[in-house]
Design a protein around this motif. Sequence first.
Motif, PDB file in Angstrom:
ATOM      1  N   ASN A  75       0.897  -1.323   0.107  1.00  0.00           N
ATOM      2  CA  ASN A  75       0.201   0.137  -0.103  1.00  0.00           C
ATOM      3  C   ASN A  75       0.768   1.285   0.071  1.00  0.00           C
ATOM      4  O   ASN A  75       2.091   1.162   0.528  1.00  0.00           O
ATOM      5  CB  ASN A  75      -1.049   0.028   1.154  1.00  0.00           C
ATOM      6  N   CYS A  76       0.187   2.294  -0.408  1.00  0.00           N
ATOM      7  CA  CYS A  76       0.901   3.654  -0.535  1.00  0.00           C
ATOM      8  C   CYS A  76       1.341   4.086   0.973  1.00  0.00           C
ATOM      9  O   CYS A  76       0.598   3.926   1.742  1.00  0.00           O
ATOM     10  CB  CYS A  76      -0.194   4.718  -0.852  1.00  0.00           C
ATOM     11  N   VAL A  77       2.512   4.526   1.308  1.00  0.00           N
ATOM     12  CA  VAL A  77       3.027   4.724   2.489  1.00  0.00           C
ATOM     13  C   VAL A  77       2.370   6.097   3.312  1.00  0.00           C
ATOM     14  O   VAL A  77       2.537   6.176   4.485  1.00  0.00           O
ATOM     15  CB  VAL A  77       4.648   4.964   2.450  1.00  0.00           C
ATOM     16  N   LYS A  78       1.846   6.692   2.443  1.00  0.00           N
ATOM     17  CA  LYS A  78       1.200   8.053   2.684  1.00  0.00           C
ATOM     18  C   LYS A  78      -0.391   7.668   3.113  1.00  0.00           C
ATOM     19  O   LYS A  78      -0.914   7.901   4.319  1.00  0.00           O
ATOM     20  CB  LYS A  78       1.501   9.156   1.847  1.00  0.00           C
ATOM     21  N   CYS A  79      -1.103   7.461   2.215  1.00  0.00           N
ATOM     22  CA  CYS A  79      -2.632   7.281   2.359  1.00  0.00           C
ATOM     23  C   CYS A  79      -2.901   5.922   2.736  1.00  0.00           C
ATOM     24  O   CYS A  79      -4.279   5.689   2.964  1.00  0.00           O
ATOM     25  CB  CYS A  79      -3.337   7.633   1.164  1.00  0.00           C
ATOM     26  N   LEU A  80      -1.898   4.791   2.887  1.00  0.00           N
ATOM     27  CA  LEU A  80      -2.235   3.667   3.181  1.00  0.00           C
ATOM     28  C   LEU A  80      -3.140   2.721   2.255  1.00  0.00           C
ATOM     29  O   LEU A  80      -3.814   1.684   2.406  1.00  0.00           O
ATOM     30  CB  LEU A  80      -2.592   3.447   4.725  1.00  0.00           C
ATOM     31  N   LEU A 125       4.174   4.743  -3.271  1.00  0.00           N
ATOM     32  CA  LEU A 125       3.466   5.857  -3.299  1.00  0.00           C
ATOM     33  C   LEU A 125       2.282   6.082  -4.542  1.00  0.00           C
ATOM     34  O   LEU A 125       2.605   5.693  -5.568  1.00  0.00           O
ATOM     35  CB  LEU A 125       4.083   7.287  -3.483  1.00  0.00           C
ATOM     36  N   CYS A 126       1.054   6.296  -4.224  1.00  0.00           N
ATOM     37  CA  CYS A 126       0.036   6.443  -5.195  1.00  0.00           C
ATOM     38  C   CYS A 126       0.196   7.709  -5.960  1.00  0.00           C
ATOM     39  O   CYS A 126       1.068   8.738  -5.496  1.00  0.00           O
ATOM     40  CB  CYS A 126      -1.416   6.265  -4.489  1.00  0.00           C
ATOM     41  N   GLY A 127      -0.377   7.957  -7.120  1.00  0.00           N
ATOM     42  CA  GLY A 127      -0.292   8.889  -7.991  1.00  0.00           C
ATOM     43  C   GLY A 127      -0.553  10.418  -7.008  1.00  0.00           C
ATOM     44  O   GLY A 127       0.170  11.349  -7.004  1.00  0.00           O
ATOM     45  N   ASN A 128      -1.806  10.324  -6.274  1.00  0.00           N
ATOM     46  CA  ASN A 128      -2.287  11.536  -5.558  1.00  0.00           C
ATOM     47  C   ASN A 128      -0.811  11.820  -4.842  1.00  0.00           C
ATOM     48  O   ASN A 128      -0.437  13.158  -4.494  1.00  0.00           O
ATOM     49  CB  ASN A 128      -3.322  11.223  -4.774  1.00  0.00           C
ATOM     50  N   CYS A 129      -0.708  11.050  -3.657  1.00  0.00           N
ATOM     51  CA  CYS A 129       0.503  11.399  -2.851  1.00  0.00           C
ATOM     52  C   CYS A 129       1.918  11.414  -3.061  1.00  0.00           C
ATOM     53  O   CYS A 129       2.512  12.160  -2.487  1.00  0.00           O
ATOM     54  CB  CYS A 129       0.509  10.031  -1.646  1.00  0.00           C
ATOM     55  N   SER A 130       2.294  11.095  -4.395  1.00  0.00           N
ATOM     56  CA  SER A 130       3.450  11.097  -4.668  1.00  0.00           C
ATOM     57  C   SER A 130       3.694  12.539  -5.398  1.00  0.00           C
ATOM     58  O   SER A 130       4.865  13.034  -5.581  1.00  0.00           O
ATOM     59  CB  SER A 130       3.700  10.299  -5.878  1.00  0.00           C
TER      60      SER A 130
HETATM   61 ZN    ZN Z   1      -1.288   7.627  -1.559  1.00  0.00          ZN
END
Ligand code: ZN
Length: 254
Positions: free
Chosen positions: A157-162, A180-185
């Motif tokens: 999972n994305c380390v920021k939004c999980l 990281l997902c697109g948004n969080c990156s």
């Molecule tokens: Zn994310």
Amino acid sequence: MKEQFTTNVINLKSYSISEADKIILMYSKERGLIRGVAKGIKKPASKLGGRMDLLVANKMMLNKGRNLDTICQAEALNTFFNLRNDINKLFYAMYCSEIVTNFGIENDPNSEEIYNLFYTFLEQISSAKSIEQTMLNVIKFQLKIMNITGYSLELDNCVKCLKKPQEEYIYFSIEHGGILCGNCSAEITKKTKIHYKIIEFLNTLLKEEYTKHTKYDDLATEKICTICINLLKSYIEYYSPKKFKTSEFIESIR
Ligand SMILES: [Zn+2]
């Protein structure tokens, strides 16, 4: 009487300390990193002989000393012979031995796990039949030693939004220790763009038993393995307590 102890070890490095003697740095199954004096090793008639060569596994008996322990007996467990006549295997094995040297500690609580991983890696890379198999072993080793030493990569999972990223291309951040997902990156500058299939590939190798044959054992190409080894190499260097020396070598021979 002198105090003695016996342990299984793999030789990592050696240093000359006099005309006849060397200090051998070893990773031991019971105590993590240890050093021992190999007396007379540089003389032709030395009874320790080739067992003190780098990347040899021994059952070793040492005499406890005030400052340094002395090697009194060594019985070879495995010389990993087939990695010694292949330059790629040898340099990759030296690189991984440097990871053990840099992340290993004395009286390491994870010593048995690290020893077993390193032994399995040397055994497998020694018997690898192709460059892809050789490189696959390096990737497995890189992932698993980071996991054991507490620097595991987050690849689910994305380390920021999980949340699980849904994009075809996702990002990997060394500093954040995972994907990281697109948004969080968007807010992160230092990141590497990677196809989700490569992340799946790494995640499978991270989670499966080392010696389990996965579909990737047949699918991995040299190109994909090179991308993965380099990404993990940067990751490992970032978290390493000591600076690496052999990694430039690898680039020059590949
Ligand atoms: Zn994310």
